[in-house]
Motif scaffolding. Sequence first.
Motif, PDB file in Angstrom:
ATOM      1  N   SER A 328       0.993  -1.184  -0.196  1.00  0.00           N
ATOM      2  CA  SER A 328       0.190   0.110   0.044  1.00  0.00           C
ATOM      3  C   SER A 328       0.708   1.221  -0.169  1.00  0.00           C
ATOM      4  CB  SER A 328      -0.902  -0.010   1.179  1.00  0.00           C
ATOM      5  OG  SER A 328      -1.890  -0.911   1.019  1.00  0.00           O
ATOM      6  N   LYS A 331       0.424   3.344  -2.992  1.00  0.00           N
ATOM      7  CA  LYS A 331      -0.784   3.993  -3.383  1.00  0.00           C
ATOM      8  C   LYS A 331      -0.529   5.522  -3.772  1.00  0.00           C
ATOM      9  CE  LYS A 331      -3.927   0.289  -1.794  1.00  0.00           C
ATOM     10  NZ  LYS A 331      -4.576  -0.189  -0.453  1.00  0.00           N
ATOM     11  N   ILE A 378      -6.235   7.272  -0.085  1.00  0.00           N
ATOM     12  CA  ILE A 378      -5.255   6.938   0.398  1.00  0.00           C
ATOM     13  C   ILE A 378      -5.236   6.874   2.014  1.00  0.00           C
ATOM     14  CG2 ILE A 378      -2.963   8.326   1.085  1.00  0.00           C
ATOM     15  CD1 ILE A 378      -3.048   9.355  -1.815  1.00  0.00           C
ATOM     16  N   SER A 381      -6.860   3.565   2.498  1.00  0.00           N
ATOM     17  CA  SER A 381      -6.010   2.615   1.641  1.00  0.00           C
ATOM     18  C   SER A 381      -7.069   1.467   0.974  1.00  0.00           C
ATOM     19  CB  SER A 381      -5.362   1.626   2.553  1.00  0.00           C
ATOM     20  OG  SER A 381      -4.298   0.644   1.980  1.00  0.00           O
ATOM     21  N   ASN A 383      -8.301  -0.659  -1.819  1.00  0.00           N
ATOM     22  CA  ASN A 383      -7.804  -1.473  -2.706  1.00  0.00           C
ATOM     23  C   ASN A 383      -8.377  -1.491  -4.122  1.00  0.00           C
ATOM     24  OD1 ASN A 383      -5.703  -2.515  -1.081  1.00  0.00           O
ATOM     25  ND2 ASN A 383      -6.463  -4.426  -1.067  1.00  0.00           N
TER      26      ASN A 383
END
Length: 471
Positions: A328, A331, A378, A381, A383
């Motif tokens: 992550s 990202k 962000i 997080s 996906n």
Amino acid sequence: MTEIRNVEAELVRFRVRLAVVALAVLVAFGLLAWRLYHLQVVRHDDLARQAETNRTAVVPIVPHRGEILDRNGVVLATNYKAYTLEITPSRLGRPVDEAIDAIGQVVEVTARDRKRFKRLQEDSRNFESLPIRMRLSDEEVARFAAQRYRFPGVEIKARLFRQYPLGETGAHVVGYIGRINQKDKERIEDSDDAANYRGTDYIGKLGVEASYENVLHGTTGVEQMETSAGGRAVRRLASHPSTPGDSIRLSIDIHLQKLIEEMYGERRGALVAIDPANGEILAFVSKPTYDPNLFVDGIDHETWDELNNSIDKPLLNRALRGTYPPGSTYKPFMGLAALETGKRTPGTTILDGGSWTFAGHTFRSGHALGAVDLYRSIVKSSNVYYYQLANDMGVNAIHDFMKPLGFGQVTGIDIPGETRGILPSTDWKRATYKRPEQQKWYGGETISLGIGQGYNNFTMLQLASATATLA
């Protein structure tokens, strides 16, 4: 009449023999005269140089190696003087093992000392001086000096030893020095700096010790000594002192480095801390680590096997050579790519239902987040947000945006051994795999790239460098 003729014949033969002998003597004296002229006149300069060489010996003066300091002046690598007991095998006049047994009756010689000596002997020539005992005490020096006459080919020498005062702390940055082996000698002899390593026994092997070897080493000096017929020094004729190596100040803050290493404890991992204002590396951590002092005298087999075969791989510089999927942490870079390529705006919203399906395959995401824009993607997080974004961008667009940020590229840090890692693209896959079905890029392979998985494989140094750039 007959007797007179015989006397005359004898006189003739005598005169002939006398003439032959005279001629032979004359020729011999002629040869001697010619040889004397050849040596005294024709070869005078050459023989004078040889005589001077036999009368004198040039002894190299090894320079003091420069120190390594952290940004605040804390010493990370320094030198100290100590006495060693050294053997020149070609001058012993008896088997090496027998000589070592005799030495062991005067000063202690451990099994480890013997093993190290044998290993050094395998990597060296017979006429080189090799240490059998390091760091003799004053008592041991005096004891051996009193019986020095019994040991031709064995000498006490004062040597400079490298020391790493903080031991394991920062070892993967500082590196270590080790005895010059045959491979090192061949490399030195092929370089322009061969003369500067006369008399030098140690060279930087890893880390800053290796990358700044030419700075730390210094310039070798020489002493011209007059010697006796037995090879003993009589007096100094001339001297050109050595120039110490320069000290190096790193950007590392060793107190920060130590704090982070202690926080890791027994866990494995890597961390690189960079000042975003100027790119200076403040901490460069790889755990577990090792004590570089173990390598200075020549590490023993047991300790080497323990380090080399450990499941924790303490010799691996994970920050420099370990490559990992960034997960992550990737990202924010994907978010920046979305804005720069126009695939998203800050206010673009998608629905995160906890999963995303592509070509009949469902990509899971822990839990549903509902409506998600760039900021929330962000913070939470998401996906799903980045699954969709990766699909919209495609692998080559992702590659082209991430490459200038340093992902999958060598950063050029001044520590040797950096790994490139993998920033995937269709060209990369064609070049990496052999079978046509393996070379083809499939759309489903792009999806995982968005969340820092799939073929993505980067070093901690690359991730830290990109993060500092983003910051």
